[in-house]
Write a protein that holds these residues in place. Sequence first.
Motif, PDB file in Angstrom:
ATOM      1  N   PRO A   1       0.810  -1.221   0.000  1.00 42.29           N
ATOM      2  CA  PRO A   1       0.000   0.000   0.000  1.00 42.29           C
ATOM      3  C   PRO A   1       0.842   1.269   0.000  1.00 42.29           C
ATOM      4  O   PRO A   1       2.040   1.250   0.295  1.00 42.29           O
ATOM      5  CB  PRO A   1      -0.782  -0.116   1.312  1.00 42.29           C
ATOM      6  N   GLN A   2       0.168   2.384  -0.298  1.00 43.79           N
ATOM      7  CA  GLN A   2       0.780   3.702  -0.250  1.00 43.79           C
ATOM      8  C   GLN A   2       0.905   4.183   1.198  1.00 43.79           C
ATOM      9  O   GLN A   2       1.910   4.768   1.575  1.00 43.79           O
ATOM     10  CB  GLN A   2      -0.075   4.692  -1.041  1.00 43.79           C
ATOM     11  N   ILE A   3      -0.115   3.911   2.016  1.00 47.87           N
ATOM     12  CA  ILE A   3      -0.119   4.255   3.424  1.00 47.87           C
ATOM     13  C   ILE A   3      -0.844   3.143   4.190  1.00 47.87           C
ATOM     14  O   ILE A   3      -1.472   2.273   3.582  1.00 47.87           O
ATOM     15  CB  ILE A   3      -0.803   5.609   3.709  1.00 47.87           C
ATOM     16  N   PHE A   4      -0.773   3.206   5.524  1.00 48.56           N
ATOM     17  CA  PHE A   4      -1.424   2.197   6.366  1.00 48.56           C
ATOM     18  C   PHE A   4      -2.213   2.911   7.462  1.00 48.56           C
ATOM     19  O   PHE A   4      -1.684   3.782   8.153  1.00 48.56           O
ATOM     20  CB  PHE A   4      -0.383   1.265   6.966  1.00 48.56           C
ATOM     21  N   LEU A   5      -3.487   2.522   7.620  1.00 51.53           N
ATOM     22  CA  LEU A   5      -4.348   3.117   8.635  1.00 51.53           C
ATOM     23  C   LEU A   5      -4.859   2.013   9.571  1.00 51.53           C
ATOM     24  O   LEU A   5      -5.930   1.447   9.371  1.00 51.53           O
ATOM     25  CB  LEU A   5      -5.517   3.853   7.979  1.00 51.53           C
ATOM     26  N   PRO A   6      -4.075   1.681  10.600  1.00 52.88           N
ATOM     27  CA  PRO A   6      -4.476   0.632  11.547  1.00 52.88           C
ATOM     28  C   PRO A   6      -5.521   1.152  12.531  1.00 52.88           C
ATOM     29  O   PRO A   6      -5.637   2.362  12.758  1.00 52.88           O
ATOM     30  CB  PRO A   6      -3.164   0.310  12.269  1.00 52.88           C
ATOM     31  N   GLN A   7      -6.277   0.228  13.113  1.00 58.17           N
ATOM     32  CA  GLN A   7      -7.309   0.584  14.081  1.00 58.17           C
ATOM     33  C   GLN A   7      -7.261  -0.392  15.263  1.00 58.17           C
ATOM     34  O   GLN A   7      -7.099  -1.592  15.079  1.00 58.17           O
ATOM     35  CB  GLN A   7      -8.713   0.524  13.450  1.00 58.17           C
ATOM     36  N   CYS A   8      -7.411   0.151  16.456  1.00 59.17           N
ATOM     37  CA  CYS A   8      -7.767  -0.585  17.688  1.00 59.17           C
ATOM     38  C   CYS A   8      -6.704  -1.510  18.276  1.00 59.17           C
ATOM     39  O   CYS A   8      -6.401  -1.417  19.469  1.00 59.17           O
ATOM     40  CB  CYS A   8      -9.053  -1.379  17.481  1.00 59.17           C
ATOM     41  N   LEU A   9      -6.142  -2.424  17.506  1.00 59.15           N
ATOM     42  CA  LEU A   9      -5.289  -3.467  18.063  1.00 59.15           C
ATOM     43  C   LEU A   9      -3.838  -3.016  18.171  1.00 59.15           C
ATOM     44  O   LEU A   9      -3.289  -2.422  17.233  1.00 59.15           O
ATOM     45  CB  LEU A   9      -5.358  -4.722  17.194  1.00 59.15           C
ATOM     46  N   GLU A  10      -3.209  -3.320  19.309  1.00 63.65           N
ATOM     47  CA  GLU A  10      -1.820  -2.893  19.517  1.00 63.65           C
ATOM     48  C   GLU A  10      -0.895  -3.473  18.462  1.00 63.65           C
ATOM     49  O   GLU A  10       0.044  -2.797  18.004  1.00 63.65           O
ATOM     50  CB  GLU A  10      -1.343  -3.260  20.923  1.00 63.65           C
ATOM     51  N   ALA A  11      -1.139  -4.725  18.026  1.00 60.87           N
ATOM     52  CA  ALA A  11      -0.270  -5.334  17.016  1.00 60.87           C
ATOM     53  C   ALA A  11      -0.321  -4.560  15.706  1.00 60.87           C
ATOM     54  O   ALA A  11       0.684  -4.454  14.992  1.00 60.87           O
ATOM     55  CB  ALA A  11      -0.667  -6.790  16.790  1.00 60.87           C
ATOM     56  N   MET A  12      -1.492  -4.023  15.362  1.00 63.12           N
ATOM     57  CA  MET A  12      -1.617  -3.222  14.145  1.00 63.12           C
ATOM     58  C   MET A  12      -0.713  -1.993  14.219  1.00 63.12           C
ATOM     59  O   MET A  12      -0.033  -1.631  13.250  1.00 63.12           O
ATOM     60  CB  MET A  12      -3.074  -2.787  13.951  1.00 63.12           C
ATOM     61  N   TYR A  13      -0.710  -1.350  15.376  1.00 63.93           N
ATOM     62  CA  TYR A  13       0.097  -0.136  15.540  1.00 63.93           C
ATOM     63  C   TYR A  13       1.586  -0.457  15.641  1.00 63.93           C
ATOM     64  O   TYR A  13       2.420   0.303  15.143  1.00 63.93           O
ATOM     65  CB  TYR A  13      -0.383   0.631  16.761  1.00 63.93           C
ATOM     66  N   TYR A  14       1.922  -1.571  16.286  1.00 66.43           N
ATOM     67  CA  TYR A  14       3.332  -1.954  16.343  1.00 66.43           C
ATOM     68  C   TYR A  14       3.868  -2.214  14.940  1.00 66.43           C
ATOM     69  O   TYR A  14       4.978  -1.786  14.586  1.00 66.43           O
ATOM     70  CB  TYR A  14       3.507  -3.222  17.191  1.00 66.43           C
ATOM     71  N   ALA A  15       3.091  -2.941  14.134  1.00 67.82           N
ATOM     72  CA  ALA A  15       3.513  -3.204  12.752  1.00 67.82           C
ATOM     73  C   ALA A  15       3.633  -1.906  11.969  1.00 67.82           C
ATOM     74  O   ALA A  15       4.573  -1.720  11.178  1.00 67.82           O
ATOM     75  CB  ALA A  15       2.516  -4.140  12.076  1.00 67.82           C
ATOM     76  N   ALA A  16       2.689  -0.988  12.194  1.00 68.69           N
ATOM     77  CA  ALA A  16       2.738   0.297  11.490  1.00 68.69           C
ATOM     78  C   ALA A  16       4.001   1.072  11.840  1.00 68.69           C
ATOM     79  O   ALA A  16       4.627   1.692  10.975  1.00 68.69           O
ATOM     80  CB  ALA A  16       1.495   1.116  11.840  1.00 68.69           C
ATOM     81  N   SER A  17       4.382   1.042  13.112  1.00 68.41           N
ATOM     82  CA  SER A  17       5.585   1.784  13.510  1.00 68.41           C
ATOM     83  C   SER A  17       6.849   1.184  12.893  1.00 68.41           C
ATOM     84  O   SER A  17       7.776   1.915  12.526  1.00 68.41           O
ATOM     85  CB  SER A  17       5.702   1.812  15.039  1.00 68.41           C
TER      86      SER A  17
END
Length: 443
Positions: free
Chosen positions: A110-126
């Motif tokens: 993807p061009q960007i990533f918009l994670p929601q709610c789950l800590e694993a989503m945000y860890y992967a995004a970082s």
Amino acid sequence: MENVNLKNVSHIMYPLDKLRSLSRPIAFGHYSAKNDVGGVTSWLERLLLRLHSDGVPVIVLLHHFGTDIDESSLSPRLSDAGISVEVEVRSSFTEENVSSILTFLNRSQPQIFLPQCLEAMYYAASIAGRVGLPWALSMRSDDPVYWAIAESVPPESSGGLMVGVSEYICNLAKEKHLAKYTHTVPSGTPISAHRASFSDTPFRVAFSGRVVEEQKRISLVLEAMSQACRRDSRIECWILGDGMDMTTSHQWVIDQGLGDRIHFLGRLEPSAVQAKLAQCQALLLMSDYEGLPVALLEAMAIGVVPVARSIPSGIPELVKNNETGLLVDHTPEQAATAIIHLANHPDLWLECSTASKLLVAENYSEEVCYQRWLNVISELCDRSTIRYPIPIPKKIPLPPVHPDLVGRDIRKPSLSDRVKAKLKRIYNRILFKTHIGERSAKS
């Protein structure tokens, strides 16, 4: 971008044409569950359907709670609309979830990533953000879990930015030094043709949302409703939604002898909520913490007057006491008194109803908030420098487990656990694709 006042945002035009012409999709990450009635899920579904209908390329990864991905309440609605959706059973281990998310990002590019709610989503995004994939940390509630995630992975340190659903959350994030700049983007609500009208025979009070004690304090809601019903025979109450405390709540009402006055309507499709709310005069909310509740927006948009517990949150931005609704303390007695007061003062009800509809239409409509999300997405796209593949190390680099995430953020799976989790993801991906193929064949 500093916090921006919501007024007049609807007059600003954003580059949809640029987003339609993206060569790479916008990726979203979220959880999936059976019969999910959460406000974030309802908001995300509307946003994804709108982006897709406007020709913006999107792709979605769902981490499912449960062993049967066919129980996902969100994926069929998105897939039926033509949106690309992948569903995986959520692992018990954070490392496994982060690895699968990074693998998904490499697969979908993807061009960007918009994670929601789950800590694993945000860890992967970082992790992905450090190599050029822009992302956003969406603070959708004053839930301690959100603050724990923000403290663990401050977005501006890894290519991300902070988005909060209320001015309160955005200002608090700055006070906590978790972000220098923030975007205030409420969830927004559809402005429908439904309209509530005053009635005192019955005067109907609704609760709309998850029927749970944690956060929503359904016990306080039911106690306030029961007191109002006993003190005034005109009061009738509806519970819209479902949740883990549904059976207990229903039995409590029966034990109180109020089964004919407090009715449980169960989970409703998002499109049907406002039609049902339009038959009510008041909405009761007694939560311990909130962001900017979608249920509150949905009700106020059609003139249902809120009776809400005054807590540090976005609620006071919406509910101005005796102007757009009534604010109460944590006691059921005061909430019941406020409900009866509204039933006895139709002029006050009408003033609050009219003002609440105007406030939401001008500042919190789905259209206004959609335009603001387009602005956030556009800014993130301009930042993108990602080159795939994202490196996925064998040992996933994660922040220390935050005290408020103990029990959620579980680390160090064994080799056997890793193999089992990988086989389960492969199996469920095949199962999901088979299920989608069967749905397409039937349609």
